[in-house]
Design an enzyme around this catalytic site. Structure first.
Site, short mmCIF file in Angstrom:
data_model
loop_
_atom_site.label_atom_id
_atom_site.label_comp_id
_atom_site.label_asym_id
_atom_site.label_seq_id
_atom_site.Cartn_x
_atom_site.Cartn_y
_atom_site.Cartn_z
N ASP A 182 9.77 5.41 -10.19
CA ASP A 182 9.30 6.03 -11.43
C ASP A 182 10.02 7.33 -11.73
O ASP A 182 10.24 7.70 -12.90
CB ASP A 182 7.80 6.31 -11.35
CG ASP A 182 6.96 5.05 -11.55
OD1 ASP A 182 7.55 3.97 -11.77
OD2 ASP A 182 5.72 5.14 -11.50
N LYS A 197 -0.53 -4.28 -3.37
CA LYS A 197 -1.84 -3.76 -2.97
C LYS A 197 -2.03 -2.38 -3.61
O LYS A 197 -1.50 -1.39 -3.13
CB LYS A 197 -1.97 -3.66 -1.46
CG LYS A 197 -3.33 -3.13 -0.99
CD LYS A 197 -3.40 -3.02 0.52
CE LYS A 197 -4.75 -2.47 0.97
NZ LYS A 197 -4.95 -1.06 0.59
N SER A 204 0.81 -1.21 0.00
CA SER A 204 0.00 0.00 0.00
C SER A 204 0.86 1.27 0.00
O SER A 204 1.51 1.56 -0.99
CB SER A 204 -0.95 -0.05 1.20
OG SER A 204 -1.91 0.97 1.13
#
Length: 544
Positions: free
Chosen positions: A300, A314, A289
């Site tokens: 990224d 998740k 999460s």
């Protein structure tokens, strides 16, 4: 008069039209109302006419849980006690005996007494089995018995527990304690700082900032952020932690839902602490999460090298919704997406297999996305680390052994039969591991592989089709091969099992704080992170 009458009729009609025109469930409204009426009638008839006395609350609780089980494990109903426990978890404060406990069917097991808090000062140890709290027998308590340990600071609670076959009783004064988001930070060497972030509660970013500033003041020019075992928490705190390392106004995460108002983008809002310091983020299969938001976003943006094993996966976002009588539900409202556009949700709860279990996204179905520097990253299966560490990933047999609490129970026995004085030199010997293997054998542990289950199903089908004799020889050969694998599997996973055992044993003598200190010089993931940070060329090449 007619005009007034017309207005009285017209305004409610318009209100109804607006309601049905703007609600997300307008097409399902009458179906929802119909099903509620059916259920209400059924529930009333059962409780009024069933041959034995019923417990309406218990029946309703079962009905709600069964209904939610068809959705996903994160959409949950909370009674009043659950609501309070959730508030405590997110706030980071707690009032009780100061110990992490495991609730079993007939007892509470002390998993870890927090150092220098009430349970620890009263002499409770990991492995102690609480069988009675005040006058309440744990085995007879239908709700979560761990709630019996909580109460106002300064109040007394009597605890009866078993330890190594003996029963003891102790009185403990409850106290308040702060559950830290950052339980440990330290310098590994003269240049490298290490920060453990264990949960994303309301204090996660402020504690992380405080730790990093302290380490920089001690000379840190490189950082390791440890998110292993971090199950997540508050989404906005994940954004704030990411903001520590990236500039203001950077996209961190996007949420997408069928309800438009839940479609949101989350950008960094503050000035960062340091956008240049070399950074390694550690993750594992229990990083979930909010941990995946941070590690995925930094990956990224090519702001950090991610090391460890694939994260949990998740990618679902929950929001609490207040209900009546102080109850609440947490409902999955959307999926989240990292800056590159990937959703790392691993399990598909809406397309289950024939056994009703969620299916895992297959690797061949992963989609590729690009980082800021053009590196390939993938969706569908958690955050894949840039550098995977050998032996760090749990295998099916190590998971099974851990889930049966065999590592935990062996560590308890070890503690009462061995002395460990020096944290730095401790090492689990081969003879100790041999004793652990014998302990597993005598425990009755039986690890059944998915292949075994499939073979058993196949032979049952073969019996029905009267093909058993035709494939019996091949089946026996396969079964023998599986038995050989299983007998060798513990030795095949020796490295990881010794690591798990070592960690659990060290906590018995030196608490979690001692384990973090031990990790600094012995943990393989930290060693790999140090190698990368100490080689600027390698660090830069990974992020290119």
């Amino acid at each position: 008069m007619r005009k007034q009458l017309r207005n009285k009729i017209l305004f409610p009609a318009i209100a109804v039209l607006i309601f049905f025109g703007t609600t997300a469930f307008k097409n399902d409204f009458f179906e929802i109302a119909k099903q509620i009426e059916i259920f209400t009638t059924l529930f009333k008839e059962i409780n009024m006419n069933y041959v034995d006395d019923t417990n309406p609350g218990s029946l309703m609780n079962t009905a709600i849980k069964s209904m939610l089980d068809d959705l996903d494990p994160y959409t949950q109903f909370y009674n009043e006690q659950d609501v309070e426990a959730s508030r405590i978890n997110n706030a980071g404060d707690y009032t009780g005996i100061g110990a992490k406990v495991l609730t079993l069917k007939d007892k509470l097991v002390i998993v870890e007494p927090y150092q220098n808090y009430a349970a620890d000062k009263a002499g409770l140890k990991a492995g102690d089995e609480i069988i009675q709290v005040d006058k309440v027998i744990v085995a007879d308590f239908k709700d979560d018995a761990a709630n019996l340990l909580q109460g106002a600071a300064g109040t007394e609670v009597s605890i009866t527990y078993k330890r190594q076959g003996k029963t003891n009783t102790v009185k403990i004064i409850r106290e308040s304690l702060e559950i830290k988001a950052v339980p440990h930070y330290a310098m590994i060497d003269k240049e490298t700082g290490y920060v453990v972030l264990r949960k994303f509660n309301a204090k996660a970013s402020s504690e992380t900032i405080r730790a990093i500033k302290a380490l920089k003041n001690q000379g840190a020019t490189k950082l390791i952020l440890d998110l292993r075992g971090n199950p997540g928490g508050l989404l906005h705190e994940a954004v704030n932690v990411t903001n520590i390392f990236v500039p203001k106004d950077q996209l961190v995460v996007t949420t997408k839902s069928k309800v438009k108002k839940y479609n949101k983008t989350y950008h960094t809002k503050r000035e960062p602490i340091d956008t240049e310091i070399p950074l390694v983020v550690l993750i594992d299969g229990s990083s979930a999460s909010a941990s995946e938001i941070v590690s995925g976003a930094l990956q990224d943006m090519d702001r950090a090298v991610v090391v460890g094993t694939r994260s949990f996966g998740k990618g679902l976002v929950q929001r609490p919704k207040p209900l009546t009588y102080g109850t609440q539900m947490k409902i999955t409202i959307s999926r989240y997406y990292t800056p590159s556009g990937r959703c790392i949700q691993a399990l598909d709860y809406w397309n289950r297999d024939e056994n009703g279990k969620a299916t895992r996204t297959k690797q061949e179905n992963y989609n590729a996305f690009k980082t800021k520097n053009g590196r390939n990253v993938f969706d569908g299966g958690g955050v894949q680390p840039d550098i995977e560490v050998e032996f760090a990933k749990q295998t099916p047999i190590t998971k099974a052994i851990s889930n049966e609490n065999l590592v935990f129970n062996y560590a308890t026995n070890y503690y009462y039969n061995n002395n460990v004085d020096d944290l730095k030199t401790f090492e689990l010997s081969d003879s100790d591991f041999k004793k652990f293997k014998n302990y597993i054998k005598t425990s009755g542990f039986n690890f059944e592989t998915k292949t075994e289950k499939a073979l058993t199903n196949a032979i049952n089908v073969a019996k029905e089709e009267e093909l058993e004799s035709a494939i019996k020889s091949e089946f026996n050969d396969l079964n023998k091969a599986l038995m050989t694998y299983k007998s060798n599997a513990i030795d095949g996973n020796k490295t990881q099992l010794k690591t798990l055992l070592t960690a659990e044993i060290i906590k018995r003598y030196f608490y979690s704080e001692g384990l973090y200190t031990y990790y600094l010089t012995h943990n393989n993931e930290i060693k790999k992170a140090m190698n990368i940070l100490n080689d600027p060329t390698q660090y830069a090449s990974i992020l290119r």
